[in-house]
Design a protein around this motif. Sequence first.
Motif, PDB file in Angstrom:
ATOM      1  N   SER A  73      16.703  -2.482  -3.285  1.00  0.00           N
ATOM      2  CA  SER A  73      16.430  -1.898  -4.586  1.00  0.00           C
ATOM      3  C   SER A  73      15.140  -2.435  -5.179  1.00  0.00           C
ATOM      4  O   SER A  73      14.701  -1.979  -6.216  1.00  0.00           O
ATOM      5  CB  SER A  73      17.594  -2.175  -5.525  1.00  0.00           C
ATOM      6  OG  SER A  73      17.825  -3.553  -5.622  1.00  0.00           O
ATOM      7  N   GLU A 132      12.034  -3.241  -3.219  1.00  0.00           N
ATOM      8  CA  GLU A 132      10.783  -2.837  -2.583  1.00  0.00           C
ATOM      9  C   GLU A 132      10.748  -1.341  -2.304  1.00  0.00           C
ATOM     10  O   GLU A 132      10.096  -0.883  -1.375  1.00  0.00           O
ATOM     11  CB  GLU A 132      10.557  -3.660  -1.318  1.00  0.00           C
ATOM     12  CG  GLU A 132      10.082  -5.049  -1.693  1.00  0.00           C
ATOM     13  CD  GLU A 132      10.263  -6.066  -0.595  1.00  0.00           C
ATOM     14  OE1 GLU A 132      10.426  -5.681   0.562  1.00  0.00           O
ATOM     15  OE2 GLU A 132      10.236  -7.260  -0.912  1.00  0.00           O
ATOM     16  N   GLY A 133      11.447  -0.573  -3.115  1.00  0.00           N
ATOM     17  CA  GLY A 133      11.368   0.867  -2.977  1.00  0.00           C
ATOM     18  C   GLY A 133      12.603   1.420  -2.322  1.00  0.00           C
ATOM     19  O   GLY A 133      13.335   0.712  -1.658  1.00  0.00           O
ATOM     20  N   PRO A 134      12.814   2.702  -2.521  1.00  0.00           N
ATOM     21  CA  PRO A 134      14.048   3.323  -2.067  1.00  0.00           C
ATOM     22  C   PRO A 134      14.082   3.511  -0.558  1.00  0.00           C
ATOM     23  O   PRO A 134      13.062   3.770   0.071  1.00  0.00           O
ATOM     24  CB  PRO A 134      14.049   4.670  -2.774  1.00  0.00           C
ATOM     25  CG  PRO A 134      12.624   4.933  -3.093  1.00  0.00           C
ATOM     26  CD  PRO A 134      11.931   3.618  -3.202  1.00  0.00           C
ATOM     27  N   PRO A 188      10.958  -4.581 -12.210  1.00  0.00           N
ATOM     28  CA  PRO A 188      12.049  -4.105 -13.076  1.00  0.00           C
ATOM     29  C   PRO A 188      13.441  -4.257 -12.452  1.00  0.00           C
ATOM     30  O   PRO A 188      14.397  -4.640 -13.140  1.00  0.00           O
ATOM     31  CB  PRO A 188      11.710  -2.621 -13.304  1.00  0.00           C
ATOM     32  CG  PRO A 188      10.241  -2.496 -13.059  1.00  0.00           C
ATOM     33  CD  PRO A 188       9.868  -3.590 -12.101  1.00  0.00           C
ATOM     34  N   GLN A 189      13.566  -4.009 -11.148  1.00  0.00           N
ATOM     35  CA  GLN A 189      14.887  -4.118 -10.518  1.00  0.00           C
ATOM     36  C   GLN A 189      15.341  -5.575 -10.432  1.00  0.00           C
ATOM     37  O   GLN A 189      16.527  -5.870 -10.545  1.00  0.00           O
ATOM     38  CB  GLN A 189      14.893  -3.506  -9.110  1.00  0.00           C
ATOM     39  CG  GLN A 189      14.468  -2.051  -9.049  1.00  0.00           C
ATOM     40  CD  GLN A 189      15.340  -1.135  -9.858  1.00  0.00           C
ATOM     41  OE1 GLN A 189      16.450  -1.487 -10.258  1.00  0.00           O
ATOM     42  NE2 GLN A 189      14.843   0.053 -10.127  1.00  0.00           N
ATOM     43  N   ARG A 199      19.770  -9.927 -15.286  1.00  0.00           N
ATOM     44  CA  ARG A 199      19.840  -9.694 -16.728  1.00  0.00           C
ATOM     45  C   ARG A 199      20.862 -10.590 -17.427  1.00  0.00           C
ATOM     46  O   ARG A 199      20.579 -11.211 -18.450  1.00  0.00           O
ATOM     47  CB  ARG A 199      20.190  -8.223 -16.956  1.00  0.00           C
ATOM     48  CG  ARG A 199      19.967  -7.735 -18.354  1.00  0.00           C
ATOM     49  CD  ARG A 199      20.273  -6.251 -18.402  1.00  0.00           C
ATOM     50  NE  ARG A 199      21.673  -6.009 -18.147  1.00  0.00           N
ATOM     51  CZ  ARG A 199      22.500  -5.380 -18.991  1.00  0.00           C
ATOM     52  NH1 ARG A 199      22.024  -4.917 -20.120  1.00  0.00           N
ATOM     53  NH2 ARG A 199      23.744  -5.198 -18.696  1.00  0.00           N
ATOM     54  N   PRO A 253       8.117  -6.403 -17.245  1.00  0.00           N
ATOM     55  CA  PRO A 253       8.157  -5.787 -15.916  1.00  0.00           C
ATOM     56  C   PRO A 253       6.765  -5.674 -15.310  1.00  0.00           C
ATOM     57  O   PRO A 253       5.823  -5.270 -15.995  1.00  0.00           O
ATOM     58  CB  PRO A 253       8.753  -4.403 -16.182  1.00  0.00           C
ATOM     59  CG  PRO A 253       8.505  -4.127 -17.625  1.00  0.00           C
ATOM     60  CD  PRO A 253       8.403  -5.447 -18.322  1.00  0.00           C
ATOM     61  N   VAL A 254       6.626  -6.044 -14.035  1.00  0.00           N
ATOM     62  CA  VAL A 254       5.366  -5.878 -13.306  1.00  0.00           C
ATOM     63  C   VAL A 254       5.672  -5.234 -11.954  1.00  0.00           C
ATOM     64  O   VAL A 254       6.833  -4.977 -11.626  1.00  0.00           O
ATOM     65  CB  VAL A 254       4.622  -7.229 -13.128  1.00  0.00           C
ATOM     66  CG1 VAL A 254       4.193  -7.790 -14.480  1.00  0.00           C
ATOM     67  CG2 VAL A 254       5.485  -8.247 -12.396  1.00  0.00           C
ATOM     68  N   ALA A 255       4.621  -4.964 -11.168  1.00  0.00           N
ATOM     69  CA  ALA A 255       4.787  -4.109  -9.983  1.00  0.00           C
ATOM     70  C   ALA A 255       5.574  -4.749  -8.843  1.00  0.00           C
ATOM     71  O   ALA A 255       6.148  -4.043  -8.033  1.00  0.00           O
ATOM     72  CB  ALA A 255       3.424  -3.639  -9.482  1.00  0.00           C
ATOM     73  N   VAL A 308      25.030 -10.248  -9.367  1.00  0.00           N
ATOM     74  CA  VAL A 308      25.998  -9.837  -8.350  1.00  0.00           C
ATOM     75  C   VAL A 308      25.766 -10.696  -7.120  1.00  0.00           C
ATOM     76  O   VAL A 308      24.661 -10.737  -6.586  1.00  0.00           O
ATOM     77  CB  VAL A 308      25.848  -8.340  -8.000  1.00  0.00           C
ATOM     78  CG1 VAL A 308      26.783  -7.948  -6.872  1.00  0.00           C
ATOM     79  CG2 VAL A 308      26.110  -7.491  -9.229  1.00  0.00           C
ATOM     80  N   ASN A 328      24.848  -8.938  -2.465  1.00  0.00           N
ATOM     81  CA  ASN A 328      23.901  -7.852  -2.605  1.00  0.00           C
ATOM     82  C   ASN A 328      22.895  -8.006  -1.478  1.00  0.00           C
ATOM     83  O   ASN A 328      22.016  -8.851  -1.539  1.00  0.00           O
ATOM     84  CB  ASN A 328      23.230  -7.962  -3.981  1.00  0.00           C
ATOM     85  CG  ASN A 328      22.762  -6.620  -4.477  1.00  0.00           C
ATOM     86  OD1 ASN A 328      22.774  -5.639  -3.739  1.00  0.00           O
ATOM     87  ND2 ASN A 328      22.331  -6.579  -5.719  1.00  0.00           N
TER      88      ASN A 328
END
Lengths: 274, 274
Positions: free
Chosen positions: B54, B56-58, B102-103, B109, B123-125, B166, B169
């Motif tokens: 979740s 490094e991209g889908p 963001p993920q 959180r 959030p950054v890239a 969690v 994961n």
Amino acid sequence: MEVAYLGPIGSFSYRAVKLAFPDAKLTPVATLVDVIEAYEEGRVDLALVPIENSIEGPVNLTIDQLFHQSSAHVVAEIVLPIVQNLLVVDAKRAPEKIFSHPQALAQTREYLSEHFPQASSVPVASTALAAEIVQQHPTLAYAAVANLDAADFYGLVPLAKGIQDVAQNNTRFWVLGEKQPHIALPSTAQKVTLALTLPENLPGALHKAISTFAWRGIDMTKIESRPLKTVLGQYFFIIDLVSNDNIKYACKEMESLGITVRNLGKYCIYEGEK
Amino acid sequence: MEVAYLGPIGSFSYRAVKLAFPDAKLTPVATLVDVIEAYEEGRVDLALVPIENSIEGPVNLTIDQLFHQSSAHVVAEIVLPIVQNLLVVDAKRAPEKIFSHPQALAQTREYLSEHFPQASSVPVASTALAAEIVQQHPTLAYAAVANLDAADFYGLVPLAKGIQDVAQNNTRFWVLGEKQPHIALPSTAQKVTLALTLPENLPGALHKAISTFAWRGIDMTKIESRPLKTVLGQYFFIIDLVSNDNIKYACKEMESLGITVRNLGKYCIYEGEK
């Protein structure tokens, strides 16, 4: 009516929610989990969440959250084509730095390398943030890859429109709510989404589940397995079916086999724009 | 031996590739598409790509690229638990701003709001970029959520380890190559992954395909439908099977039904760390 969505303003979720609910109060929320919670806790009437969108996070996060942490129902699906644009402050100046979300940069890679081979790409956290950076540096030759709402909101102009390399690339959103809302878009079809948890002691359980649809002539349009977080190597299945009166009998048959069936919703699909 | 992976150094892909190939030359590449191309064009011997991650991209992007644009074979799968850490320059100073993807911020959180309620999230890239930002501002009370390799590489110290909300994961990676490489990790099982394209004029085609596995006692561990980009509403299916000598007969039966079968690979699963 108040609708929560994954912000900020200018995101693809914003575009979808604005097209679907032009007269509602639209409330941007920072994360996917918070969008779903805002609805669960009754702070909004509806919530819009991306379920297939390479820019605003993986579908997995939404599906897992809905399955594991929520009892919300899906009341509509919005399908929106991904349209990317190159946004600038001054259309007469060639961009030297191009900002966007990494996936949006990937989606426009061929276009950018053909038309702006000298420009460097700078990945940032969202397409809307990219537009904000361009707005805040009006004297620099900056550009953002983002949608046209971001242009409106941040006062930018499109240097080029529709620059995504793959023409047919849709994003899908689910609307969570209590009953079918009025949506200001054309509707194409009606679907049912089920979440199945298979019993461990039923050999070929997924085959048996799918058989209950097949012999009843129920069309399955999508299937996805997701890990159950409780037991490693065990899965639940998300299945989309074309709406059909026989689905309730298929569900009864599956339950008699020991399969746990959760109906996530029976809902119409709406097309955002052509 | 040279292995391409999705950079930068300090990413989760970097952690996986370093554990699997400690003695190889590791080449960071900027995007998923470029990682696969580096392998396709013979510039590297192997490529490592995230297929369920979740951060490094889908997974969709990797699977679509492999199916539509590549003829590469999968020769190994690496499974790595997601472990997030709070990295700082000075462990005696409480963080005021916390940077991450963001993920990764979403994954931590609860921990962050309980232990650092005053700190703001930025959030950054990427998680690696977050670590770099912290490194570049040693006088400010900045922190990054990232993995421990990022701490090593950017000279940061962990203020807290294992802060993901969690516990269980995992992220999964595929290794693309010509033959099974030597991998410095314990192997758990062997899998086969098939990509199926169903003929339009075969009612219940997916049910028929799955039947060819079910009656042969072939275990299916994962199934996913992905849209065929050529025709809207049509799908191909990615199916993981527990390795079994009967799979070849199931493939022959499917082909006789008009189903197009592509074998993406027969490969072992390796566990990155406990």
